[in-house]
Every structure is written in structure tokens, then in C-alpha cells.
Design a protein around this motif. Structure first.
Motif, short mmCIF file in Angstrom:
data_model
loop_
_atom_site.label_atom_id
_atom_site.label_comp_id
_atom_site.label_asym_id
_atom_site.label_seq_id
_atom_site.Cartn_x
_atom_site.Cartn_y
_atom_site.Cartn_z
N LEU A 35 0.83 -1.21 0.00
CA LEU A 35 0.00 0.00 0.00
C LEU A 35 0.86 1.25 0.00
N GLY A 36 2.14 1.10 0.32
CA GLY A 36 3.04 2.24 0.35
C GLY A 36 4.48 1.80 0.38
N VAL A 37 5.38 2.78 0.21
CA VAL A 37 6.82 2.55 0.30
C VAL A 37 7.42 3.57 1.25
N GLU A 38 8.58 3.23 1.78
CA GLU A 38 9.26 4.14 2.71
C GLU A 38 9.65 5.42 1.97
N ALA A 39 9.53 6.56 2.65
CA ALA A 39 9.78 7.86 2.03
C ALA A 39 11.27 8.18 2.02
N THR A 40 12.02 7.51 1.15
CA THR A 40 13.44 7.81 0.98
C THR A 40 13.59 8.85 -0.13
N ALA A 41 14.79 9.39 -0.29
CA ALA A 41 15.04 10.40 -1.31
C ALA A 41 14.76 9.84 -2.71
N LYS A 42 15.17 8.59 -2.95
CA LYS A 42 14.94 7.97 -4.26
C LYS A 42 13.44 7.81 -4.53
N ASN A 43 12.70 7.31 -3.54
CA ASN A 43 11.26 7.12 -3.71
C ASN A 43 10.54 8.45 -3.89
N MET A 44 10.98 9.50 -3.20
CA MET A 44 10.37 10.83 -3.36
C MET A 44 10.59 11.34 -4.79
N ASN A 45 11.81 11.13 -5.31
CA ASN A 45 12.10 11.56 -6.68
C ASN A 45 11.27 10.77 -7.68
N ASP A 46 11.13 9.45 -7.47
CA ASP A 46 10.30 8.63 -8.35
C ASP A 46 8.85 9.11 -8.35
N LEU A 47 8.35 9.47 -7.17
CA LEU A 47 6.98 9.97 -7.04
C LEU A 47 6.81 11.27 -7.83
N LYS A 48 7.80 12.14 -7.72
CA LYS A 48 7.76 13.43 -8.42
C LYS A 48 7.73 13.20 -9.94
N LEU A 49 8.59 12.30 -10.43
CA LEU A 49 8.62 12.00 -11.87
C LEU A 49 7.31 11.36 -12.34
N GLN A 50 6.77 10.50 -11.51
CA GLN A 50 5.50 9.84 -11.85
C GLN A 50 4.37 10.86 -11.94
N LYS A 51 4.33 11.81 -11.01
CA LYS A 51 3.29 12.85 -11.05
C LYS A 51 3.42 13.72 -12.29
N GLN A 52 4.66 14.04 -12.68
CA GLN A 52 4.87 14.83 -13.90
C GLN A 52 4.36 14.08 -15.12
N HIS A 53 4.63 12.77 -15.16
CA HIS A 53 4.16 11.95 -16.28
C HIS A 53 2.64 11.90 -16.32
N GLU A 54 2.00 11.73 -15.16
CA GLU A 54 0.54 11.68 -15.10
C GLU A 54 -0.07 13.01 -15.52
N ASP A 55 0.54 14.12 -15.12
CA ASP A 55 0.05 15.45 -15.53
C ASP A 55 0.14 15.62 -17.04
N LYS A 56 1.23 15.14 -17.61
CA LYS A 56 1.41 15.25 -19.06
C LYS A 56 0.34 14.42 -19.79
N LEU A 57 0.09 13.21 -19.30
CA LEU A 57 -0.94 12.36 -19.91
C LEU A 57 -2.33 12.99 -19.79
N ALA A 58 -2.62 13.58 -18.63
CA ALA A 58 -3.91 14.23 -18.42
C ALA A 58 -4.09 15.40 -19.39
N GLU A 59 -3.03 16.14 -19.62
CA GLU A 59 -3.10 17.26 -20.56
C GLU A 59 -3.34 16.77 -21.99
N GLN A 60 -2.69 15.65 -22.36
CA GLN A 60 -2.91 15.08 -23.69
C GLN A 60 -4.36 14.62 -23.86
N ARG A 61 -4.92 13.98 -22.84
CA ARG A 61 -6.31 13.53 -22.90
C ARG A 61 -7.26 14.70 -23.06
N LEU A 62 -6.96 15.81 -22.36
CA LEU A 62 -7.80 17.00 -22.46
C LEU A 62 -7.76 17.56 -23.88
#
Length: 148
Positions: A35-62
Motif C-alpha cells: 500500500l506504500g513505500v518508505e519515504a526515501t530520497a529515491k522514492n520521493m524523486n520517483d513519485l515526483k517524476l511519476q506525477k509529472q508523467h501523469e500530468d502530461k498524460l492528463a493534458e494530452q487527454r484534455l
């Protein structure tokens, strides 16, 4: 312990949120059930990149929804139905029939579930049917019902 949630967890938080939980709760519940992962620096960066990718996909769908809305608004869809004397219609035109006519006449599919038709069309003439393509985009489909 701080944890980044990978899924919504009731009474704790939403997906992508960083929450502070007890070590035992994280070790025995959150981490084993993925359900979750430990909040390490690597995992935080992965989360940030994933959110950017999701935002880009949402903009394309719009953008795709806006383009489809323009195509839908260009041409009316003609649906034929049997009618009697004085233009009295036998039966009605449902969203399913309108969707089939869209596929046949316009060349692309419009999902019948996205058509916001409060009740079936029971009269000859032109009716504007709203089609919800995206949470921010609603197209107006012109449906012309003619006598067969």
C-alpha cells in the motif's frame, strides 16, 4: 516512519501522499500489502517524476477531448425512425441508436454512456445532445430525427 502511499488507504490518505505512521503499522500493514513505500530520497524523486508523467498524460487527454468535441459539433447525425400521420413517432431514439449512427456517419465511436440524454427522443426534428468527453469538456451533438 514516513511512508508514500501507492494506493488510497482509508482513514490515512490518498495515493501519492506522504504520511507519517508508526513503525509497526508501516512494517506490519502498509509495506507487506504494497500500500506504500518508505519515504526515501529515491522514492520521493520517483513519485515526483511519476506525477509529472501523469500530468502530461492528463493534458494530452484534455487536448484529444477538445479536438473530438470540435469534430462532433461540425456535422449533425441523422437518425431515421418510423412515423405515422401528423409526424407521430412510433417508439423513440435512444442513446444506443445515436451512438451507432455516429459510428456509421461520422466515422468515429462515441460511447453511449457518455451521452447525457435524460430521456429518449420521441419527436421528429433536431435535438442537441450533450456528450461528456472529459470532466472539463462537453460537446453538443446535433441529432436530426427524420421519418423513414
Amino acid at each position: 516512519m514516513e511512508v508514500i502511499l501507492l494506493q488510497d488507504v482509508k482513514a490515512l490518505g490518498k495515493k501519492g501522499q506522504k504520511v507519517k505512521v508508526s513503525d509497526g503499522y508501516a512494517r506490519n500493514f502498509i509495506l507487506p500489502k504494497k500500500l506504500g513505500v518508505e519515504a526515501t530520497a529515491k522514492n520521493m524523486n520517483d513519485l515526483k517524476l511519476q506525477k509529472q508523467h501523469e500530468d502530461k498524460l492528463a493534458e494530452q487527454r484534455l487536448e484529444e477531448a477538445k479536438a473530438l468535441a470540435e469534430k462532433i459539433a461540425e456535422k449533425p447525425v441523422v437518425v431515421k425512425i418510423r412515423a405515422g400521420e401528423g409526424g407521430r413517432v412510433f417508439g423513440s431514439v435512444s442513446a444506443k441508436e445515436i451512438a451507432a449512427a455516429c459510428t456509421e456517419q461520422l466515422g468515429f465511436e462515441v460511447d453511449k454512456k457518455k451521452m447525457q440524454l435524460s430521456e429518449p427522443i420521441r419527436a421528429l426534428g433536431t435535438t442537441m445532445v450533450p456528450v461528456k468527453l472529459h470532466k472539463d469538456v462537453t460537446a453538443q451533438l446535433s441529432v436530426k430525427v427524420v421519418e423513414a
